[in-house]
Design a protein around this motif. Sequence first.
Motif, PDB file in Angstrom:
ATOM      1  N   SER A 133       1.281   2.047  -4.438  1.00 14.31           N
ATOM      2  CA  SER A 133       0.129   2.363  -5.398  1.00 14.31           C
ATOM      3  C   SER A 133      -1.148   1.206  -4.859  1.00 14.31           C
ATOM      4  CB  SER A 133      -0.105   1.655  -7.271  1.00 14.31           C
ATOM      5  OG  SER A 133       0.690   2.578  -7.945  1.00 14.31           O
ATOM      6  N   GLY A 134      -3.211   1.983  -4.717  1.00 14.20           N
ATOM      7  CA  GLY A 134      -3.714   1.090  -3.460  1.00 14.20           C
ATOM      8  C   GLY A 134      -4.616   2.088  -3.856  1.00 14.20           C
ATOM      9  N   LYS A 135      -6.254   1.131  -3.890  1.00 14.80           N
ATOM     10  CA  LYS A 135      -6.880   2.358  -3.081  1.00 14.80           C
ATOM     11  C   LYS A 135      -6.863   2.819  -2.277  1.00 14.80           C
ATOM     12  CE  LYS A 135     -10.692  -0.392  -2.334  1.00 14.80           C
ATOM     13  NZ  LYS A 135     -11.963  -1.079  -3.092  1.00 14.80           N
ATOM     14  N   LEU A 166      -4.446   2.228   2.831  1.00 13.50           N
ATOM     15  CA  LEU A 166      -4.494   1.890   1.808  1.00 13.50           C
ATOM     16  C   LEU A 166      -4.707   0.730   1.071  1.00 13.50           C
ATOM     17  CD1 LEU A 166      -1.608   3.462  -0.532  1.00 13.50           C
ATOM     18  CD2 LEU A 166      -3.476   4.226  -0.328  1.00 13.50           C
ATOM     19  N   ASP A 167      -5.375  -0.099   0.533  1.00 15.98           N
ATOM     20  CA  ASP A 167      -5.841  -1.330   0.331  1.00 15.98           C
ATOM     21  C   ASP A 167      -4.266  -1.968   0.159  1.00 15.98           C
ATOM     22  OD1 ASP A 167      -7.239  -3.819   0.202  1.00 15.98           O
ATOM     23  OD2 ASP A 167      -7.806  -3.786  -1.950  1.00 15.98           O
ATOM     24  N   ALA A 205      -2.028   6.419  -7.604  1.00 13.63           N
ATOM     25  CA  ALA A 205      -1.144   5.649  -8.416  1.00 13.63           C
ATOM     26  C   ALA A 205       0.680   5.916  -8.798  1.00 13.63           C
ATOM     27  CB  ALA A 205      -1.647   5.020 -10.073  1.00 13.63           C
ATOM     28  N   ALA A 206       0.867   5.198  -8.085  1.00 11.33           N
ATOM     29  CA  ALA A 206       2.631   5.634  -7.515  1.00 11.33           C
ATOM     30  C   ALA A 206       3.229   5.050  -8.780  1.00 11.33           C
ATOM     31  CB  ALA A 206       2.886   5.473  -5.985  1.00 11.33           C
ATOM     32  N   GLY A 258       3.870  -1.569   5.002  1.00 12.60           N
ATOM     33  CA  GLY A 258       4.131  -0.372   5.404  1.00 12.60           C
ATOM     34  C   GLY A 258       4.044   0.686   4.812  1.00 12.60           C
ATOM     35  N   TYR A 259       4.410   1.283   3.784  1.00 13.73           N
ATOM     36  CA  TYR A 259       4.064   1.986   2.855  1.00 13.73           C
ATOM     37  C   TYR A 259       2.444   2.144   2.712  1.00 13.73           C
ATOM     38  CZ  TYR A 259       8.625   3.505   1.859  1.00 13.73           C
ATOM     39  OH  TYR A 259      10.180   3.648   1.541  1.00 13.73           O
TER      40      TYR A 259
END
Length: 427
Positions: free
Chosen positions: A70-72, A93-94, A193-194, A169-170
């Motif tokens: 998850s992230g922005k 992603l952030d 959101a994951a 890394g993701y």
Amino acid sequence: MKKKTKKWIFTLIIIAIVVGVFFIVKGKKSANKELVIRTHVAGTYTVENTVTATGTLEPVETVEVGTQVSGKVVKIYVDFNSMVKKGDLLAELDKLTLNESMSRAQANLTSSESQLKYAKLTFERTKQLYEANAATLADFEAAQNTYTQAQMSMKNAQAQYDQARVDLGYADIYSPIDGVVLDRAVEVGQTVAASFSTPTLFTLANDLTRMQVEANVDEADIGQVKVDQRVTFTVDAYPEDVFNGKVNQIRMKPTTTSNVVTYTVIIDAPNPEQKLFPGMTASVTIVTEEQTGLAAPAEAFNFTPTEQVMKELMKNAEHPDFPEGDMKPGRPGAGMGRPSFEGGERPTIVWVKNGSNIMPQPVKTGMSDGAYKIIESGVNAGDSIVLSAQFVVKETVKKTGDNPFMPGPPGRNRNNRSGGPSGPGPR
């Protein structure tokens, strides 16, 4: 009495005139009849049996690219229709939260390494004292247990560190294949959101020069469809173009919609010019059977000349050499004598026009599409195959208002009865 006799005589005269006119007209009609024979010249023709269906164009390989963390979204490097290579960076992603998790995992790993070293030294020292009878068994077992737990803590800390590094890394989203971006489902600044599922960020197609049609074939027709059969299809975007393909796969999983059962047939559809887009509706024609050869319309195989037609042909023929046989004219096989066929099967007959005669000809037939039928043997290219033969009345041109009982206009040549045009008489 005289008046009644005159009346009867007048009535008989009128009846005689009417009867005479009737036979004259009938005679003229009979004289004006001619035999019209319709023929078809045998030539090469391709007979096809087909199955029609509708389907949707799709890329052969489609990959949905998502994120496992998850992230922005802070950066996007591609857009719709962007060409990408495997390993190209698509988005970022952030990483702030992920870097903090990485730091915690690193600190935990360092602490575990220190504890493991201390536990190891304590265990080795206690072991020496125990062997020298300077330490009790309980002290030795406690040191051994502490050392084992330190080893487990070290492995756990290492696993947490590795996971934090993988998650970091993701945060960089890479392309898994060479292809084109069909869909971009995120914007910069959007938070993904994951937690329970992997959200899709991009949809990639491997190669748009190779497409496939997912056709829905009715259960009544699916038995005729086989792998590698030739297919043609059209799309609304190019109504004048016909695209080619072939059957690649027949999926056994049925689909039922409003009590109608269909099966999905996958059709390879080369798209070198990339005119076909994913999602287009295709009108599909699957060629289930085809044969090329000499052919004739189906009505030729149903034609049988009447006895009147045969008499007219024999009467007008320059060389009436119509062969005698055991069957009368007007019946199938007339004039053929007793031809021999394998297995004693009754032959299929067509009639071939040769000059002013028509002759029956046994033929071996192939497949039919309902309109034409292949002739495998029995006739040659260029032969005139009879479709129909019937008598029709010749049309005679008359001026409006002509009456056979009225005298002609002045100047008409009354001696000309041939039906040809008559010019005005001398003045």
